[in-house]
Write a protein that holds these residues in place. Structure first.
Motif, PDB file in Angstrom:
ATOM      1  N   GLN A  20      24.272 146.570 -55.088  1.00 42.37           N
ATOM      2  CA  GLN A  20      24.205 146.808 -56.527  1.00 42.37           C
ATOM      3  C   GLN A  20      25.597 147.026 -57.125  1.00 42.37           C
ATOM      4  OE1 GLN A  20      21.357 150.087 -56.515  1.00 42.37           O
ATOM      5  NE2 GLN A  20      19.855 148.734 -57.481  1.00 42.37           N
ATOM      6  N   GLN A  21      26.573 147.349 -56.306  1.00 46.17           N
ATOM      7  CA  GLN A  21      27.937 147.579 -56.778  1.00 46.17           C
ATOM      8  C   GLN A  21      28.734 146.283 -56.895  1.00 46.17           C
ATOM      9  OE1 GLN A  21      28.763 150.710 -57.691  1.00 46.17           O
ATOM     10  NE2 GLN A  21      26.710 151.295 -57.070  1.00 46.17           N
ATOM     11  N   LEU A  22      28.264 145.230 -56.243  1.00 44.83           N
ATOM     12  CA  LEU A  22      28.987 143.964 -56.233  1.00 44.83           C
ATOM     13  C   LEU A  22      28.708 143.164 -57.502  1.00 44.83           C
ATOM     14  CD1 LEU A  22      28.245 142.859 -52.559  1.00 44.83           C
ATOM     15  CD2 LEU A  22      30.339 143.898 -53.436  1.00 44.83           C
ATOM     16  N   PRO A  23      29.744 142.556 -58.054  1.00 44.15           N
ATOM     17  CA  PRO A  23      29.510 141.702 -59.226  1.00 44.15           C
ATOM     18  C   PRO A  23      28.834 140.410 -58.795  1.00 44.15           C
ATOM     19  CG  PRO A  23      31.797 141.563 -58.563  1.00 44.15           C
ATOM     20  CD  PRO A  23      31.152 142.609 -57.692  1.00 44.15           C
ATOM     21  N   PRO A  24      28.141 139.745 -59.709  1.00 45.92           N
ATOM     22  CA  PRO A  24      27.531 138.458 -59.365  1.00 45.92           C
ATOM     23  C   PRO A  24      28.608 137.428 -59.035  1.00 45.92           C
ATOM     24  CG  PRO A  24      27.052 139.057 -61.649  1.00 45.92           C
ATOM     25  CD  PRO A  24      27.870 140.156 -61.054  1.00 45.92           C
ATOM     26  N   VAL A  25      28.258 136.510 -58.177  1.00 38.82           N
ATOM     27  CA  VAL A  25      29.191 135.471 -57.764  1.00 38.82           C
ATOM     28  C   VAL A  25      28.797 134.168 -58.443  1.00 38.82           C
ATOM     29  CG1 VAL A  25      30.053 134.146 -55.803  1.00 38.82           C
ATOM     30  CG2 VAL A  25      29.558 136.578 -55.543  1.00 38.82           C
ATOM     31  N   ASP A  26      29.764 133.547 -59.116  1.00 34.24           N
ATOM     32  CA  ASP A  26      29.522 132.264 -59.756  1.00 34.24           C
ATOM     33  C   ASP A  26      29.784 131.162 -58.739  1.00 34.24           C
ATOM     34  OD1 ASP A  26      29.164 130.136 -61.449  1.00 34.24           O
ATOM     35  OD2 ASP A  26      31.055 130.426 -62.528  1.00 34.24           O
ATOM     36  N   LEU A  27      28.748 130.473 -58.351  1.00 32.45           N
ATOM     37  CA  LEU A  27      28.887 129.399 -57.380  1.00 32.45           C
ATOM     38  C   LEU A  27      29.201 128.064 -58.029  1.00 32.45           C
ATOM     39  CD1 LEU A  27      25.920 130.306 -55.013  1.00 32.45           C
ATOM     40  CD2 LEU A  27      28.333 130.874 -54.759  1.00 32.45           C
ATOM     41  N   GLY A  28      29.172 128.022 -59.342  1.00 29.86           N
ATOM     42  CA  GLY A  28      29.484 126.799 -60.057  1.00 29.86           C
ATOM     43  C   GLY A  28      28.347 125.790 -59.962  1.00 29.86           C
ATOM     44  N   ILE A  29      28.583 124.669 -60.573  1.00 32.42           N
ATOM     45  CA  ILE A  29      27.595 123.590 -60.550  1.00 32.42           C
ATOM     46  C   ILE A  29      28.111 122.533 -59.582  1.00 32.42           C
ATOM     47  CG2 ILE A  29      26.488 121.775 -61.897  1.00 32.42           C
ATOM     48  CD1 ILE A  29      26.781 123.617 -64.347  1.00 32.42           C
ATOM     49  N   PRO A  30      27.318 122.181 -58.603  1.00 34.27           N
ATOM     50  CA  PRO A  30      27.799 121.181 -57.639  1.00 34.27           C
ATOM     51  C   PRO A  30      27.973 119.821 -58.312  1.00 34.27           C
ATOM     52  CG  PRO A  30      25.490 121.679 -57.257  1.00 34.27           C
ATOM     53  CD  PRO A  30      25.968 122.616 -58.323  1.00 34.27           C
ATOM     54  N   SER A  31      28.975 119.112 -57.875  1.00 35.31           N
ATOM     55  CA  SER A  31      29.196 117.773 -58.430  1.00 35.31           C
ATOM     56  C   SER A  31      28.564 116.738 -57.492  1.00 35.31           C
ATOM     57  CB  SER A  31      30.684 117.494 -58.590  1.00 35.31           C
ATOM     58  OG  SER A  31      31.316 117.546 -57.329  1.00 35.31           O
ATOM     59  N   ILE A  32      28.111 115.690 -58.097  1.00 35.62           N
ATOM     60  CA  ILE A  32      27.508 114.608 -57.312  1.00 35.62           C
ATOM     61  C   ILE A  32      28.518 113.452 -57.299  1.00 35.62           C
ATOM     62  CG2 ILE A  32      25.596 112.985 -57.147  1.00 35.62           C
ATOM     63  CD1 ILE A  32      23.924 115.053 -58.703  1.00 35.62           C
ATOM     64  N   PRO A  33      28.958 113.092 -56.106  1.00 32.04           N
ATOM     65  CA  PRO A  33      29.945 112.015 -56.049  1.00 32.04           C
ATOM     66  C   PRO A  33      29.324 110.697 -56.537  1.00 32.04           C
ATOM     67  CG  PRO A  33      29.238 112.642 -53.835  1.00 32.04           C
ATOM     68  CD  PRO A  33      28.593 113.582 -54.796  1.00 32.04           C
ATOM     69  N   PRO A  34      30.133 109.839 -57.150  1.00 29.84           N
ATOM     70  CA  PRO A  34      29.597 108.550 -57.617  1.00 29.84           C
ATOM     71  C   PRO A  34      29.085 107.724 -56.423  1.00 29.84           C
ATOM     72  CG  PRO A  34      31.994 108.682 -57.933  1.00 29.84           C
ATOM     73  CD  PRO A  34      31.548 109.989 -57.391  1.00 29.84           C
ATOM     74  N   GLN A  35      28.010 107.036 -56.673  1.00 27.67           N
ATOM     75  CA  GLN A  35      27.437 106.196 -55.603  1.00 27.67           C
ATOM     76  C   GLN A  35      28.127 104.850 -55.563  1.00 27.67           C
ATOM     77  OE1 GLN A  35      23.243 105.990 -56.007  1.00 27.67           O
ATOM     78  NE2 GLN A  35      22.938 108.167 -55.686  1.00 27.67           N
ATOM     79  N   ARG A  36      28.319 104.373 -54.391  1.00 29.07           N
ATOM     80  CA  ARG A  36      28.937 103.051 -54.214  1.00 29.07           C
ATOM     81  C   ARG A  36      27.826 102.027 -54.059  1.00 29.07           C
ATOM     82  NH1 ARG A  36      33.569 104.622 -49.869  1.00 29.07           N
ATOM     83  NH2 ARG A  36      34.550 106.170 -51.170  1.00 29.07           N
ATOM     84  N   HIS A  37      27.969 100.901 -54.705  1.00 30.03           N
ATOM     85  CA  HIS A  37      26.965  99.842 -54.628  1.00 30.03           C
ATOM     86  C   HIS A  37      27.404  98.733 -53.759  1.00 30.03           C
ATOM     87  CE1 HIS A  37      24.393 101.644 -57.642  1.00 30.03           C
ATOM     88  NE2 HIS A  37      25.498 101.931 -58.326  1.00 30.03           N
TER      89      HIS A  37
END
Length: 73
Positions: A56-73
């Motif tokens: 309860q003493q620890l601040p929340p951790v921001d994990l960010g938004i994961p990025s999706i690498p562009p797909q190769r065709h």
């Protein structure tokens, strides 16, 4: 490892009170094995209580938004 929801702290306090009363009864009856088991359980319960209080003493951790690498065709 089991994580305890902070809303369960009052219940852990109730369990601790009950275990202390049981230990007193076991001591009065001379049940050494029972006393040892209760003390071990109290040790684990108090460790969980401490874990919840620390978390309860620890601040929340921001994990960010994961990025999706562009797909190769």
């Amino acid at each position: 490892m089991l994580s305890v929801n902070p809303t369960m702290l009052p219940r852990l306090d109730e369990l601790e009170d009950d275990l202390i009363a049981r230990r007193q009864h076991a001591l009065a009856q001379g049940w050494k094995g029972e006393v040892e088991g209760i003390e071990l359980t109290l040790t684990f319960l108090r460790a969980k209580q401490s874990q919840v209080h620390r978390s309860q003493q620890l601040p929340p951790v921001d994990l960010g938004i994961p990025s999706i690498p562009p797909q190769r065709h």
